[in-house]
Design an enzyme around this catalytic site. Structure first.
Site, PDB file in Angstrom:
ATOM      1  N   LYS A 187       6.399   3.428  17.002  1.00 13.15           N
ATOM      2  CA  LYS A 187       6.239   2.340  16.042  1.00 13.15           C
ATOM      3  C   LYS A 187       7.444   2.313  15.121  1.00 13.15           C
ATOM      4  CE  LYS A 187       2.897   0.372  12.893  1.00 13.15           C
ATOM      5  NZ  LYS A 187       1.479   0.440  12.541  1.00 13.15           N
TER       6      LYS A 187
ATOM      7  N   THR B 252       5.177  -1.359   7.994  1.00  9.96           N
ATOM      8  CA  THR B 252       5.300  -2.107   6.726  1.00  9.96           C
ATOM      9  C   THR B 252       6.729  -2.050   6.184  1.00  9.96           C
ATOM     10  OG1 THR B 252       4.589  -0.127   5.558  1.00  9.96           O
ATOM     11  CG2 THR B 252       2.904  -1.774   6.033  1.00  9.96           C
TER      12      THR B 252
ATOM     13  N   GLY C 160      -3.448  -6.335  11.721  1.00  8.54           N
ATOM     14  CA  GLY C 160      -3.501  -5.338  10.648  1.00  8.54           C
ATOM     15  C   GLY C 160      -4.298  -5.806   9.455  1.00  8.54           C
TER      16      GLY C 160
ATOM     17  N   CYS D 275       8.090   8.174   8.341  1.00  8.32           N
ATOM     18  CA  CYS D 275       7.730   9.250   7.424  1.00  8.32           C
ATOM     19  C   CYS D 275       8.974   9.965   6.961  1.00  8.32           C
ATOM     20  CB  CYS D 275       6.845  10.269   8.121  1.00  8.32           C
ATOM     21  SG  CYS D 275       5.298   9.575   8.567  1.00  8.32           S
TER      22      CYS D 275
ATOM     23  N   ASN E  73       4.238   7.233  14.656  1.00  3.45           N
ATOM     24  CA  ASN E  73       4.696   6.595  13.421  1.00  3.45           C
ATOM     25  C   ASN E  73       5.919   7.359  12.926  1.00  3.45           C
ATOM     26  OD1 ASN E  73       5.091   5.596  10.874  1.00  3.45           O
ATOM     27  ND2 ASN E  73       3.095   6.228  10.063  1.00  3.45           N
TER      28      ASN E  73
ATOM     29  N   ASN F 171       0.836  -1.194   0.000  1.00  6.30           N
ATOM     30  CA  ASN F 171       0.000   0.000   0.000  1.00  6.30           C
ATOM     31  C   ASN F 171       0.871   1.244   0.000  1.00  6.30           C
ATOM     32  OD1 ASN F 171      -0.301   1.829   2.596  1.00  6.30           O
ATOM     33  ND2 ASN F 171       0.152  -0.234   3.347  1.00  6.30           N
TER      34      ASN F 171
ATOM     35  N   ILE G 137      -0.922   4.522   0.676  1.00  2.89           N
ATOM     36  CA  ILE G 137      -2.103   5.362   0.868  1.00  2.89           C
ATOM     37  C   ILE G 137      -1.672   6.825   0.974  1.00  2.89           C
ATOM     38  CG2 ILE G 137      -4.097   5.779   2.355  1.00  2.89           C
ATOM     39  CD1 ILE G 137      -3.999   2.981   0.939  1.00  2.89           C
TER      40      ILE G 137
END
Ligand SMILES: Cc1cc2nc3c(=O)[nH]c(=O)nc-3n(C[C@H](O)[C@H](O)[C@H](O)COP(=O)(O)OP(=O)(O)OC[C@H]3O[C@@H](n4cnc5c(N)ncnc54)[C@H](O)[C@@H]3O)c2cc1C
Ligand SMILES: Cc1cc2nc3c(=O)[nH]c(=O)nc-3n(C[C@H](O)[C@H](O)[C@H](O)COP(=O)(O)O)c2cc1C
Ligand code: FES
Lengths: 237, 307
Positions: free
Chosen positions: B167, B195, B268, B132, B129, B71, B73
């Site tokens: 995470k 991921t 997930g 990034c 998270n 993914n 997104i």
């Protein structure tokens, strides 16, 4: 969304439209085998169990007594339009619907007898000319739009996205309202993974599973994506 | 009272059981109403929230791969304000623990976002998270450089009073160094893993299958990597509790993560396959422990037998 006991691969459920809903909680789908998931469904034996999540998403607008609906189906895009015609037939309004139904060859066109039995006016096209008029559904649609010119009509389409965009442009050029049932890659079917996004005018993106699959073509046709995300676009997840 | 205890207090939060749902795969909870019983879950982690709403990446955004999916997104989300206004009222009443996943494009955005979420009633904890791109550092993920990560965690820690979990990204050659950095920065827990960057190609059209070319791989395909990373961090003696994530499909998978050292797990991609997956795992876990004569799930945590 439908999935059999397939183990870990293929992993995700597959999206299907309902063709008909029968008594006692039964439902019919029409599936074309294109890959592994559909091949597994095709091979499933009677009585095999499948997981079904649904019904999900939006429908075509209800038939109206004073409006003619031109239903444009490409191949396996038939189910939602078949259901639409069945609703019209139930209400004795089928004379206000006509089905323009196209495929590559004659084998792609199914349920013709059932639709005739509804009293539905059928206009068939095949690319190889085996059945009906030779050519694409858009050609037949153009002729029907011309035929109904000046009367209240709507166009409703389902099939490959490329066909739907052609149908929607045609309707737009003639100033006719148009609704299309789009396809996108799906994982969840319930608006959670955000995978099935399509650019829309009313919002930068809409979701085929939860906002659609049926959209007013004016909202989704030829949308340029202008909204820049806040951070660089290549951020995964 | 059941004969088996599933409750666990870990990472600063008391959970009814150790089964949570993973960020980005469970929406904002409400989407699963009627599909699974939120009250039966240990907790849920929301879609990642940024200070401002984000619209996400171009399409196609997902594709299936062997026993998994890719993914990209683009971290599409409603933003802090939208979250507070439209999503939080439901979450306050949903009857399970709520962790809010968050991120930013800069240090300041991370701190700002974390602090604003920290102040919201109904948020039990925050999960940061760090997968990034850091614009100022040429787009390298914040979470791949231990020093950057430590400083980022420290800055957020100073602004956040609620439990703060980090995470970790698996896109690293040294997961332990990242875990240590989080401990030094003052985190309360680790979520392992996010991921794994991957790619899929359509041989017929000669094009990448997703618009951003690269995407995040998830699903059963990544479970061995996730287990390895959880275990490595555990074995290194990093003091933080671990929430194990990656390809969990059933109670057995969850138990494997507990044995490797996780005290909670997050489900997930499997929620796409079966929206009640996490609920089923709770039920099966309880039955499984009862059948095996294990009275407390906590007995399993880190109980891997290595000769
Ligand atoms: C809202 C919606 C309604 C649909 N209704 C029907 C229907 O009534 N009957 C029917 O036969 N098919 C329908 N489809 C298409 C059907 O979902 C795909 O053909 C199916 O998922 C392919 O699975 P597979 O494993 O056989 O193929 P795969 O091996 O996964 O792929 C084969 C081909 O199908 C395409 N494809 C794969 N998954 C999807 C997906 N989720 N959506 C769109 N294309 C996909 C791939 O790009 C590829 O070209 C619908 C799709 C959507 C989104
Ligand atoms: C569609 C999708 C969206 C995701 N969005 C986020 C996100 O916003 N924030 C985040 O930290 N992780 C996100 N993830 C990662 C998952 O939370 C999880 O770490 C990963 O999918 C591995 O677990 P799984 O194999 O069980 O799916 C996303 C994963 C998927 C598949
Ligand atoms: S398929 Fe997941 S959001 Fe539409």
């Amino acid at each position: 969304m439908i999935r059999g006991a397939w183990g870990r691969d293929p992993l995700l459920p597959r999206a299907f439209s309902l063709l008909a809903v029968g008594p006692g909680g039964t439902a019919d789908i029409l599936a074309k085998t294109v890959g592994r998931g559909t091949a597994l469904l095709e091979r499933a034996l009677p009585g095999a169990e499948v997981d079904v999540l649904g019904p999900l998403g939006s429908n075509f607008p209800e038939p109206q007594a004073d409006t003619t609906d031109l239903l444009v189906a490409g191949g396996v895009g038939l189910p939602p339009l078949y259901m639409q015609a069945a609703v019209a037939a139930d209400r004795r309004q089928v004379a206000r619907s006509e089905m323009i139904y196209g495929g590559r060859g004659g084998d792609d066109l199914v349920l013709l007898r059932e639709m005739e039995a509804m009293g539905l006016n059928l206009f068939l096209t095949t690319e190889n000319g085996a059945v009906g008029t030779k050519g694409l559904v858009t050609k037949a649609l153009e002729a029907r739009l011309e035929h109904h010119r000046g009367t209240p009509i709507r166009v409703m389409g389902c099939g490959p996205n490329a066909m739907l965009w052609a149908v929607a442009r045609l309707a737009r050029d003639k100033g006719v309202p148009c609704f299309i049932s789009l396809e996108e890659q799906m994982a969840c079917g319930i608006g959670v993974c955000l995978g099935c996004a399509i650019p829309a005018r009313s919002r930068p993106y809409r979701y085929v599973c939860s906002n659609g699959p049926v959209f007013d073509a004016a909202d989704v046709l030829d949308v340029e994506v202008t909204a820049a995300p806040v951070a660089p676009a290549a951020c995964p997840a | 009272m059941s004969a088996v205890n599933l409750a666990i207090e870990t990472g600063g939060i008391a959970f009814r059981n150790p089964i949570l749902t993973a960020s980005g795969t469970f929406g904002y909870g409400r989407e699963f109403e009627g599909l699974t019983d939120l009250r039966a879950l240990g907790g849920l982690v929301t879609k990642g929230i940024s200070p401002k709403p984000r619209f996400g990446n171009a399409t196609p955004r997902i594709c299936e791969t062997a026993s998994g999916m890719l993914n990209s997104i683009g971290l599409e989300n409603v933003g802090v304000e939208g979250f507070e206004r439209d999503k939080l009222p439901y979450l306050r009443e949903c009857g399970t623990r709520v962790l809010v996943n968050f991120f930013g494009a800069t240090f300041d955005e991370y701190v700002d976002c974390g602090a604003r979420l920290d102040a919201l009633d109904g948020v039990d904890g925050l999960e940061m998270n760090v997968s990034c791109p850091n614009i100022k550092a040429g787009g390298i993920e914040f979470g791949t450089d231990p020093r950057v990560l430590r400083d980022l965690v420290r800055a957020c820690r100073a602004a956040i009073r609620k439990p703060l979990w980090i995470k970790l990204t698996p896109n690293t050659s040294d997961i332990v160094a990242l875990a240590v950095a989080c401990a030094e920065g003052g985190a309360d827990g680790l979520s392992i893993i996010n991921t794994i960057t991957g790619m899929a190609i359509d041989a017929r059209t000669r094009r990448p299958k997703i618009a951003t070319i690269f995407g995040g791989l998830s699903g059963p395909a990544i479970k061995p990597i996730a287990l390895r990373m959880v275990y490595q961090v555990r074995r290194a003696g990093v003091s933080l509790p671990i929430s194990g994530i990656g390809g969990i499909q059933d109670a057995t998978d969850a138990i494997e993560f507990f044995l490797a050292g996780a005290s909670t797990v997050q489900v997930g991609t499997q929620s796409f396959v079966d929206p009640d997956a996490s609920g089923r795992i709770v039920r099966d876990l309880e039955a499984r422990l009862a059948a095996d004569g294990i009275h407390d799930v906590r007995e399993l945590v880190g109980a891997l037998v290595v000769k």
